[in-house]
Design an enzyme around this catalytic site. Structure first.
Site, PDB file in Angstrom:
ATOM      1  N   ARG A   9       0.721  -1.192  -0.063  1.00  0.00           N
ATOM      2  CA  ARG A   9      -0.014   0.029   0.012  1.00  0.00           C
ATOM      3  C   ARG A   9       0.756   1.265   0.010  1.00  0.00           C
ATOM      4  O   ARG A   9       0.499   2.378   0.017  1.00  0.00           O
ATOM      5  CB  ARG A   9      -0.819   0.173   1.232  1.00  0.00           C
ATOM      6  CG  ARG A   9      -1.744  -1.196   1.651  1.00  0.00           C
ATOM      7  CD  ARG A   9      -3.113  -1.218   1.809  1.00  0.00           C
ATOM      8  NE  ARG A   9      -3.958  -1.745   0.937  1.00  0.00           N
ATOM      9  CZ  ARG A   9      -4.123  -3.122   1.011  1.00  0.00           C
ATOM     10  NH1 ARG A   9      -3.717  -3.722   1.977  1.00  0.00           N
ATOM     11  NH2 ARG A   9      -4.982  -3.499   0.143  1.00  0.00           N
ATOM     12  N   ASN A  10       2.215   0.976  -0.073  1.00  0.00           N
ATOM     13  CA  ASN A  10       3.031   1.998   0.056  1.00  0.00           C
ATOM     14  C   ASN A  10       3.514   2.479  -1.373  1.00  0.00           C
ATOM     15  O   ASN A  10       4.233   1.938  -1.985  1.00  0.00           O
ATOM     16  CB  ASN A  10       4.389   1.752   1.030  1.00  0.00           C
ATOM     17  CG  ASN A  10       5.470   2.608   1.127  1.00  0.00           C
ATOM     18  OD1 ASN A  10       5.370   3.608   0.273  1.00  0.00           O
ATOM     19  ND2 ASN A  10       6.120   2.522   2.077  1.00  0.00           N
ATOM     20  N   LYS A  13       7.211   2.863  -2.267  1.00  0.00           N
ATOM     21  CA  LYS A  13       7.978   1.560  -2.204  1.00  0.00           C
ATOM     22  C   LYS A  13       7.658   1.032  -3.890  1.00  0.00           C
ATOM     23  O   LYS A  13       8.542   0.567  -4.358  1.00  0.00           O
ATOM     24  CB  LYS A  13       7.160   0.346  -1.467  1.00  0.00           C
ATOM     25  CG  LYS A  13       8.170  -0.458  -0.741  1.00  0.00           C
ATOM     26  CD  LYS A  13       7.487  -1.521   0.059  1.00  0.00           C
ATOM     27  CE  LYS A  13       8.076  -1.494   1.421  1.00  0.00           C
ATOM     28  NZ  LYS A  13       7.527  -2.857   2.320  1.00  0.00           N
ATOM     29  N   ASP A  70       9.139  -8.214   2.262  1.00  0.00           N
ATOM     30  CA  ASP A  70       8.813  -8.143   3.830  1.00  0.00           C
ATOM     31  C   ASP A  70      10.299  -7.742   4.252  1.00  0.00           C
ATOM     32  O   ASP A  70      11.286  -8.102   3.727  1.00  0.00           O
ATOM     33  CB  ASP A  70       8.315  -9.226   4.127  1.00  0.00           C
ATOM     34  CG  ASP A  70       8.068  -8.974   5.977  1.00  0.00           C
ATOM     35  OD1 ASP A  70       7.275  -8.019   6.093  1.00  0.00           O
ATOM     36  OD2 ASP A  70       8.285  -9.994   6.651  1.00  0.00           O
ATOM     37  N   SER A  71      10.416  -6.679   5.131  1.00  0.00           N
ATOM     38  CA  SER A  71      11.710  -6.382   5.888  1.00  0.00           C
ATOM     39  C   SER A  71      11.595  -6.112   7.341  1.00  0.00           C
ATOM     40  O   SER A  71      10.431  -5.948   7.756  1.00  0.00           O
ATOM     41  CB  SER A  71      12.061  -5.187   4.945  1.00  0.00           C
ATOM     42  OG  SER A  71      11.140  -4.074   5.225  1.00  0.00           O
ATOM     43  N   PHE A 154      12.901   6.607   7.663  1.00  0.00           N
ATOM     44  CA  PHE A 154      11.770   6.102   8.468  1.00  0.00           C
ATOM     45  C   PHE A 154      12.194   5.216   9.436  1.00  0.00           C
ATOM     46  O   PHE A 154      13.308   4.673   9.378  1.00  0.00           O
ATOM     47  CB  PHE A 154      10.904   5.687   7.558  1.00  0.00           C
ATOM     48  CG  PHE A 154      10.911   4.404   6.713  1.00  0.00           C
ATOM     49  CD1 PHE A 154      11.605   4.476   5.694  1.00  0.00           C
ATOM     50  CD2 PHE A 154      10.255   3.285   7.323  1.00  0.00           C
ATOM     51  CE1 PHE A 154      11.936   3.194   5.015  1.00  0.00           C
ATOM     52  CE2 PHE A 154      10.632   1.997   6.776  1.00  0.00           C
ATOM     53  CZ  PHE A 154      11.278   2.002   5.647  1.00  0.00           C
ATOM     54  N   TYR A 156      13.625   2.547  11.990  1.00  0.00           N
ATOM     55  CA  TYR A 156      14.664   2.552  12.929  1.00  0.00           C
ATOM     56  C   TYR A 156      15.807   3.462  12.389  1.00  0.00           C
ATOM     57  O   TYR A 156      17.023   3.516  12.983  1.00  0.00           O
ATOM     58  CB  TYR A 156      15.051   1.149  13.081  1.00  0.00           C
ATOM     59  CG  TYR A 156      13.950   0.489  13.796  1.00  0.00           C
ATOM     60  CD1 TYR A 156      13.890   0.243  15.162  1.00  0.00           C
ATOM     61  CD2 TYR A 156      12.944  -0.434  12.989  1.00  0.00           C
ATOM     62  CE1 TYR A 156      12.719  -0.354  15.856  1.00  0.00           C
ATOM     63  CE2 TYR A 156      12.117  -0.994  13.538  1.00  0.00           C
ATOM     64  CZ  TYR A 156      11.843  -0.979  14.897  1.00  0.00           C
ATOM     65  OH  TYR A 156      10.773  -1.843  15.508  1.00  0.00           O
ATOM     66  N   ASP A 157      15.722   4.105  11.263  1.00  0.00           N
ATOM     67  CA  ASP A 157      16.848   4.675  10.571  1.00  0.00           C
ATOM     68  C   ASP A 157      17.541   5.698  11.365  1.00  0.00           C
ATOM     69  O   ASP A 157      18.758   5.804  11.355  1.00  0.00           O
ATOM     70  CB  ASP A 157      16.549   5.459   9.337  1.00  0.00           C
ATOM     71  CG  ASP A 157      15.957   4.456   8.109  1.00  0.00           C
ATOM     72  OD1 ASP A 157      16.481   3.286   8.181  1.00  0.00           O
ATOM     73  OD2 ASP A 157      15.565   5.089   7.261  1.00  0.00           O
ATOM     74  N   HIS A 182      19.140  -2.945   2.067  1.00  0.00           N
ATOM     75  CA  HIS A 182      18.636  -4.280   1.976  1.00  0.00           C
ATOM     76  C   HIS A 182      17.514  -4.409   0.971  1.00  0.00           C
ATOM     77  O   HIS A 182      17.471  -5.434   0.313  1.00  0.00           O
ATOM     78  CB  HIS A 182      18.119  -4.656   3.611  1.00  0.00           C
ATOM     79  CG  HIS A 182      16.950  -3.823   4.246  1.00  0.00           C
ATOM     80  ND1 HIS A 182      17.267  -2.380   4.006  1.00  0.00           N
ATOM     81  CD2 HIS A 182      15.635  -3.909   4.444  1.00  0.00           C
ATOM     82  CE1 HIS A 182      16.111  -1.592   4.473  1.00  0.00           C
ATOM     83  NE2 HIS A 182      15.347  -2.518   4.727  1.00  0.00           N
TER      84      HIS A 182
HETATM   85  P1  IMP Z   1       7.570  -3.681   5.727  1.00  0.00           P
HETATM   86  O1  IMP Z   1       8.463  -4.510   5.190  1.00  0.00           O
HETATM   87  O2  IMP Z   1       6.776  -2.423   5.044  1.00  0.00           O
HETATM   88  O3  IMP Z   1       6.225  -4.548   6.276  1.00  0.00           O
HETATM   89  O4  IMP Z   1       8.335  -3.078   6.987  1.00  0.00           O
HETATM   90  C1  IMP Z   1       8.539  -3.549   8.251  1.00  0.00           C
HETATM   91  C2  IMP Z   1       9.157  -2.770   9.045  1.00  0.00           C
HETATM   92  O5  IMP Z   1      10.734  -2.912   9.336  1.00  0.00           O
HETATM   93  C3  IMP Z   1       8.916  -1.026   9.231  1.00  0.00           C
HETATM   94  O6  IMP Z   1       7.793  -0.630   9.628  1.00  0.00           O
HETATM   95  C4  IMP Z   1      10.239  -0.707   9.913  1.00  0.00           C
HETATM   96  O7  IMP Z   1       9.986  -0.628  11.233  1.00  0.00           O
HETATM   97  C5  IMP Z   1      11.038  -1.643   9.681  1.00  0.00           C
HETATM   98  N1  IMP Z   1      11.983  -1.121   8.269  1.00  0.00           N
HETATM   99  C6  IMP Z   1      12.034  -1.977   7.105  1.00  0.00           C
HETATM  100  N2  IMP Z   1      12.882  -1.323   6.367  1.00  0.00           N
HETATM  101  C7  IMP Z   1      13.252  -0.381   6.853  1.00  0.00           C
HETATM  102  C8  IMP Z   1      14.417   0.875   6.572  1.00  0.00           C
HETATM  103  O8  IMP Z   1      14.583   0.696   5.486  1.00  0.00           O
HETATM  104  N3  IMP Z   1      14.490   1.818   7.421  1.00  0.00           N
HETATM  105  C9  IMP Z   1      13.843   1.624   8.833  1.00  0.00           C
HETATM  106  N4  IMP Z   1      13.195   0.874   9.094  1.00  0.00           N
HETATM  107  C10 IMP Z   1      12.790  -0.180   8.321  1.00  0.00           C
END
Ligand code: IMP
Length: 200
Positions: A9-10, A13, A70-71, A154, A156-157, A182
């Site tokens: 939804r981003n 991204k 997923d990250s 955004f 934890y950056d 990553h």
């Molecule tokens: P998702 O992959 O969009 O579900 O993100 C998962 C969560 O991992 C995010 O809400 C952040 O808390 C963290 N995260 C993932 N990638 C990053 C990044 O590049 N910077 C900072 N936090 C990250």
């Protein structure tokens, strides 16, 4: 151009992924443009399974090939936490400030040399016409600081120091982050895998 739905939804991204997969001949469309409101459940224990799950749900809802990712952050001193729970580490709803405060508390008293961590990302491609999901991962190594630095990025950056640059992810240009992140590593690897098979 092959239409491919992105299970996210981003919209930032979607643009970022488009730049990373520029030469594959994909026309990327956000899930909400083709199947608004599709549930994208991600409650599996690994980034790879969640990336495949999101892409599978988007492919099933649209009939289109789909990309999912997923990250999250893995901190060694916390046994890999927050990991797949990174977005909601401090509870629902996702709140970056509270997540960072909780992380600093969990690492209180841990010396600098033991504050190693990495961002991890898995990127998946699922084709409803057949074939096994293709999934690739990427990582970016860092160290968790004792106080935030920088206003960019955004999540934890502001706490994530990239040792080779001496800067946090919140202190570097977005273009540089996109080069070493990553997510970039995972999608570049996926790009290479798809060139070798599906995208042909
Ligand atoms: P998702 O992959 O969009 O579900 O993100 C998962 C969560 O991992 C995010 O809400 C952040 O808390 C963290 N995260 C993932 N990638 C990053 C990044 O590049 N910077 C900072 N936090 C990250």
């Amino acid at each position: 151009m092959r239409r491919v739905v992105v299970a996210s939804r981003n919209r930032h991204k979607v643009v970022e992924i488009g730049a990373l997969l520029a030469d594959l001949g994909f026309e990327l469309v956000p899930i909400d443009d083709v199947a608004p409101g599709t549930a994208l459940v991600e409650d599996d224990p690994t980034f790879e399974e969640n990336a495949i799950a999101k892409a599978t749900q988007a492919a099933a809802a649209t009939g289109l090939p789909a990309l999912g990712d997923d990250s999250g952050l893995e901190v060694d001193a916390l046994g890999g936490a927050p990991g797949v729970r990174s977005a909601r580490y401090a509870g629902d709803p996702c709140d970056d400030g509270r997540n960072n405060t909780k992380l600093l508390g969990a690492l209180a008293g841990v010396p600098a040399e033991l504050r190693t961590a990495r961002y991890r990302c898995a990127a998946a491609f699922v084709d409803p016409a057949g074939g096994a999901p293709v999934v690739r991962s990427g990582a970016c190594e860092g160290v968790i600081l004792e106080a935030p630095r920088g206003a960019g990025g955004f999540g934890y950056d502001p706490l994530f120091l990239v040792p080779s640059l001496g800067k946090t992810m919140a202190e570097i240009e977005l273009s540089e982050k996109n080069r070493l992140s990553h997510r970039a590593a995972a999608f570049r690897a996926l790009d290479a895998a798809l060139r070798g098979s599906h995208a042909g």
